[in-house]
Design an enzyme around this catalytic site. Structure first.
Site, short mmCIF file in Angstrom:
data_model
loop_
_atom_site.label_atom_id
_atom_site.label_comp_id
_atom_site.label_asym_id
_atom_site.label_seq_id
_atom_site.Cartn_x
_atom_site.Cartn_y
_atom_site.Cartn_z
CG HIS A 150 -1.65 -1.23 1.43
ND1 HIS A 150 -1.32 -2.09 2.74
CD2 HIS A 150 -2.58 -1.94 0.83
CE1 HIS A 150 -2.36 -3.05 2.52
NE2 HIS A 150 -3.08 -2.92 1.56
CG HIS B 81 -8.74 -1.91 2.37
ND1 HIS B 81 -7.42 -1.49 1.84
CD2 HIS B 81 -8.48 -3.45 2.32
CE1 HIS B 81 -6.94 -2.32 1.21
NE2 HIS B 81 -7.38 -3.67 1.77
CG ASP C 69 -6.67 0.35 -0.51
OD1 ASP C 69 -5.90 0.47 0.61
OD2 ASP C 69 -7.91 0.53 -0.06
CG HIS D 135 0.65 3.02 4.73
ND1 HIS D 135 0.23 2.76 6.21
CD2 HIS D 135 0.82 2.11 3.74
CE1 HIS D 135 -0.08 1.52 6.02
NE2 HIS D 135 0.23 1.10 5.03
CG HIS E 273 0.78 -4.46 5.42
ND1 HIS E 273 0.06 -4.24 6.67
CD2 HIS E 273 0.58 -3.31 4.68
CE1 HIS E 273 -0.07 -2.65 6.53
NE2 HIS E 273 -0.04 -2.52 5.52
NE ARG F 222 1.13 -0.05 9.60
CZ ARG F 222 0.56 1.34 9.44
NH1 ARG F 222 1.69 2.30 9.39
NH2 ARG F 222 -0.62 1.41 9.54
CG HIS G 2 -8.21 2.98 1.99
ND1 HIS G 2 -7.64 2.24 2.62
CD2 HIS G 2 -9.22 3.37 2.34
CE1 HIS G 2 -8.51 2.08 3.84
NE2 HIS G 2 -9.29 2.59 3.32
CG HIS H 32 -4.29 1.64 3.58
ND1 HIS H 32 -4.96 0.66 3.44
CD2 HIS H 32 -3.10 0.97 4.28
CE1 HIS H 32 -4.68 -0.54 3.72
NE2 HIS H 32 -3.52 -0.29 4.32
#
Length: 204
Positions: A89, A119, A125, A91, A161, A195, A122, A111
């Site tokens: 993603h 989600h 994403d 952020h 992630h 993360r 976003h 995000h």
């Protein structure tokens, strides 16, 4: 008379061969031009990129961003991750602190989501990253949810992630916390877990 006919025949044959050679050269020139254009695209310099670091501050790869009309082309070359699918993603904060008090890279915030959507809608994403058994991954995608200006002026961060992203795809037949469908965590981030890597997007 015979020599005149012979000469005319030779002349016509020469013209025919010259025409064939010209057509062949044109075709070769087209192929060369096409190849040069292809090489130019491959060698194009990205307008922005990031160096990804894991929680041990190891450099695990790069993510490059190319502006292509109203779309952003993203190319990534990554190594040293656990095999399988990983949430991938953009952020909201360009801050990557592996030792952040609330957990690795939590300083990157959530995000990127300027429109306040759930989600997987976003703006930050992206399609999931798949890592091969050897720990390496190649990634290529294009998207139109974010502009180069948004990515670099923030700046934003790229976060990988530890787990797969379910993209909020929890059918109503599933129940959690006494309710059907996705819960708060799913609509917030897709349950992708901790993360594992982070990098701040910078301009070139």
């Amino acid at each position: 008379m015979m020599s005149t006919r012979y000469f005319t025949l030779i002349l016509l044959l020469g013209i025919l061969l010259a025409g064939c050679a010209g057509a062949g050269n044109q075709e070769a020139n087209k192929e060369e031009t096409s190849e040069k254009a292809s090489n130019a695209e491959t060698d194009a310099k990205p307008q922005a990129e990031t160096i990804l670091k894991d929680t041990e501050d190891n450099n695990i790869g790069t993510v490059s961003f190319f502006e292509n009309g109203d779309q952003i082309q993203i190319e990534a070359d990554i190594k040293g991750l656990t095999p399988g699918h990983h949430g991938f993603h953009l952020h909201e904060n360009g801050v990557c602190e592996a030792d952040a008090p609330d957990g690795p890279f939590t300083t990157a915030g959530g995000h990127f989501n300027p429109d306040g959507k759930d989600h997987p809608d976003h703006a930050g994403d992206l399609p999931s990253l798949y890592v091969n058994e050897d720990g390496q991954a190649k990634y290529s995608a294009s998207f139109d949810r974010v502009t180069m200006k948004q990515m670099t002026e923030g700046p934003l961060a790229v976060v990988i992630h530890a787990g797969p992203d379910n993209f909020g795809n929890i059918p109503e037949r599933y129940e959690s916390e006494g309710k059907t469908g996705p819960d708060k965590e799913t609509v917030k981030a897709g349950d992708a877990g901790d993360r594992q890597a982070c990098g701040v997007i910078t301009t070139n």
